[in-house]
Design an enzyme around this catalytic site. Sequence first.
Site, PDB file in Angstrom:
ATOM      1  N   ARG A 160      17.717 -58.497 -34.198  1.00 50.11           N
ATOM      2  CA  ARG A 160      18.908 -59.099 -34.778  1.00 50.11           C
ATOM      3  C   ARG A 160      18.807 -60.204 -35.913  1.00 50.11           C
ATOM      4  O   ARG A 160      17.328 -60.755 -35.821  1.00 50.11           O
ATOM      5  CB  ARG A 160      19.683 -60.002 -33.471  1.00 50.11           C
ATOM      6  CG  ARG A 160      19.976 -59.177 -32.264  1.00 50.11           C
ATOM      7  CD  ARG A 160      20.426 -60.067 -31.316  1.00 50.11           C
ATOM      8  NE  ARG A 160      20.788 -59.285 -30.178  1.00 50.11           N
ATOM      9  CZ  ARG A 160      19.947 -58.940 -29.030  1.00 50.11           C
ATOM     10  NH1 ARG A 160      18.609 -59.288 -28.967  1.00 50.11           N
ATOM     11  NH2 ARG A 160      20.532 -58.393 -28.113  1.00 50.11           N
ATOM     12  N   LYS A 183      18.340 -62.844 -27.393  1.00 52.07           N
ATOM     13  CA  LYS A 183      19.440 -63.296 -26.775  1.00 52.07           C
ATOM     14  C   LYS A 183      19.319 -63.422 -25.588  1.00 52.07           C
ATOM     15  O   LYS A 183      18.702 -62.702 -24.668  1.00 52.07           O
ATOM     16  CB  LYS A 183      20.532 -61.945 -27.068  1.00 52.07           C
ATOM     17  CG  LYS A 183      21.897 -62.350 -26.722  1.00 52.07           C
ATOM     18  CD  LYS A 183      23.227 -61.494 -27.437  1.00 52.07           C
ATOM     19  CE  LYS A 183      24.310 -61.815 -27.140  1.00 52.07           C
ATOM     20  NZ  LYS A 183      25.091 -60.796 -27.731  1.00 52.07           N
ATOM     21  N   HIS A 251      23.536 -56.533 -39.716  1.00 56.66           N
ATOM     22  CA  HIS A 251      23.359 -56.022 -38.164  1.00 56.66           C
ATOM     23  C   HIS A 251      23.258 -54.365 -38.216  1.00 56.66           C
ATOM     24  O   HIS A 251      22.705 -53.667 -37.320  1.00 56.66           O
ATOM     25  CB  HIS A 251      24.582 -56.309 -37.357  1.00 56.66           C
ATOM     26  CG  HIS A 251      24.314 -56.440 -35.978  1.00 56.66           C
ATOM     27  ND1 HIS A 251      23.398 -57.046 -35.379  1.00 56.66           N
ATOM     28  CD2 HIS A 251      24.815 -55.646 -34.875  1.00 56.66           C
ATOM     29  CE1 HIS A 251      23.297 -56.810 -33.961  1.00 56.66           C
ATOM     30  NE2 HIS A 251      24.287 -55.697 -33.739  1.00 56.66           N
ATOM     31  N   ARG A 254      19.787 -52.902 -37.981  1.00 53.85           N
ATOM     32  CA  ARG A 254      19.602 -52.853 -36.315  1.00 53.85           C
ATOM     33  C   ARG A 254      20.029 -51.676 -35.889  1.00 53.85           C
ATOM     34  O   ARG A 254      19.240 -50.906 -34.844  1.00 53.85           O
ATOM     35  CB  ARG A 254      19.844 -54.091 -35.480  1.00 53.85           C
ATOM     36  CG  ARG A 254      19.860 -54.068 -34.050  1.00 53.85           C
ATOM     37  CD  ARG A 254      20.215 -55.563 -33.546  1.00 53.85           C
ATOM     38  NE  ARG A 254      20.412 -55.468 -32.156  1.00 53.85           N
ATOM     39  CZ  ARG A 254      19.571 -55.650 -31.066  1.00 53.85           C
ATOM     40  NH1 ARG A 254      18.243 -55.946 -31.315  1.00 53.85           N
ATOM     41  NH2 ARG A 254      19.973 -55.684 -30.021  1.00 53.85           N
ATOM     42  N   HIS A 277      18.471 -55.088 -24.799  1.00 49.93           N
ATOM     43  CA  HIS A 277      19.579 -55.196 -24.245  1.00 49.93           C
ATOM     44  C   HIS A 277      19.526 -55.138 -22.933  1.00 49.93           C
ATOM     45  O   HIS A 277      18.625 -54.696 -22.163  1.00 49.93           O
ATOM     46  CB  HIS A 277      20.356 -53.597 -24.368  1.00 49.93           C
ATOM     47  CG  HIS A 277      21.062 -53.311 -25.917  1.00 49.93           C
ATOM     48  ND1 HIS A 277      21.350 -52.058 -26.386  1.00 49.93           N
ATOM     49  CD2 HIS A 277      21.599 -54.247 -26.777  1.00 49.93           C
ATOM     50  CE1 HIS A 277      21.730 -52.333 -27.389  1.00 49.93           C
ATOM     51  NE2 HIS A 277      21.738 -53.628 -27.795  1.00 49.93           N
ATOM     52  N   TYR A 286      24.711 -45.568 -28.578  1.00 51.04           N
ATOM     53  CA  TYR A 286      24.148 -44.715 -29.765  1.00 51.04           C
ATOM     54  C   TYR A 286      24.161 -43.237 -29.583  1.00 51.04           C
ATOM     55  O   TYR A 286      24.012 -42.294 -30.258  1.00 51.04           O
ATOM     56  CB  TYR A 286      22.652 -45.060 -29.784  1.00 51.04           C
ATOM     57  CG  TYR A 286      22.696 -46.554 -30.428  1.00 51.04           C
ATOM     58  CD1 TYR A 286      22.894 -46.937 -31.855  1.00 51.04           C
ATOM     59  CD2 TYR A 286      22.357 -47.624 -29.573  1.00 51.04           C
ATOM     60  CE1 TYR A 286      22.897 -48.217 -32.263  1.00 51.04           C
ATOM     61  CE2 TYR A 286      22.434 -48.866 -30.103  1.00 51.04           C
ATOM     62  CZ  TYR A 286      22.692 -49.116 -31.271  1.00 51.04           C
ATOM     63  OH  TYR A 286      22.661 -50.327 -31.832  1.00 51.04           O
TER      64      TYR A 286
END
Length: 305
Positions: A160, A183, A251, A254, A277, A286
């Site tokens: 990110r 994150k 982004h 990514r 994630h 995806y």
Amino acid sequence: MTIRPPLSQAFDNWLGWLRHEKKASPHTIEAYERDVRDFLEFISGYIGGIVELEDLENLRLADFRAYLAQRRQGGLTASSLRRVLSSIRSFYKRQERDGYLHNPYLKTLRSPRSGARLPRPLNAADTRELLQKATTATEPLWVRHRDTAVLTLLYGCGLRIGEALSLNFDDRPVSHTLTLIGKGNKERMVPVLPVVIEAVEAYVCECPFPLDSKSPLFIGRQGRRLNARAIQLKMQNLRRNMNLPETATPHALRHSFATHLLAGGSDLRSIQELLGHASLSSTQRYTDLDVEKLLEVYDSSHPKS
């Protein structure tokens, strides 16, 4: 109910809580602060006076809905409205925890819904060309190397933008792996390609500012930690020069990282770990993207379509 402090003090305490206890990222804190300031400004106009905690406690469901409706009319998407609501709830949660106010209506307010949007990555050829054009732009040499290093990190490691720009000099990739805090304050390790190390070292060699162990890795022109806005503007200029869609953002690199790995045969669990994630459902988007592209090819080429 304990004695209520001034709203400004409660606001500062909340920001400190986000920063030190919740360990929220600088990007999250900036967005939350902006959202709540905007909300308080709206309420001030709504009630026709200075807002205090007691006023926030007395708000009803219709008041919160009026604010969200105003933001929607201003062009905010459903996903942005959900973040705004999350910001307000965070502020209220802290005040309730401290015993300063209690408002049951906010908890019953449903978040705005929208259809799940698929990621919009660049294809491999456009990604290679974009990184090449970043190197040959018209800015000073060190700025070109800096921007190329950031963009190469986003694509080469799936970072990110906040993760890349939060790196300090000692955190820079110098081996085949990179460990970072992402994150949710989660630590993860990502593999590093030689081209990523080369791009970062090229920037380090040209950077006119002193870099030591505790200094930011990526420096802006004023000598401070590079702001994400500089990279966003760089991508904006690159996509205009290349005639790319508006979805070609930092982004998107990514997204490109994940999509190209999936197309190359990587499994979803591995990609989930690399992206950081928390849930596999985030990574499964995806797969949906691959199905969407397959259907596009089918519609355009099948004789019976």
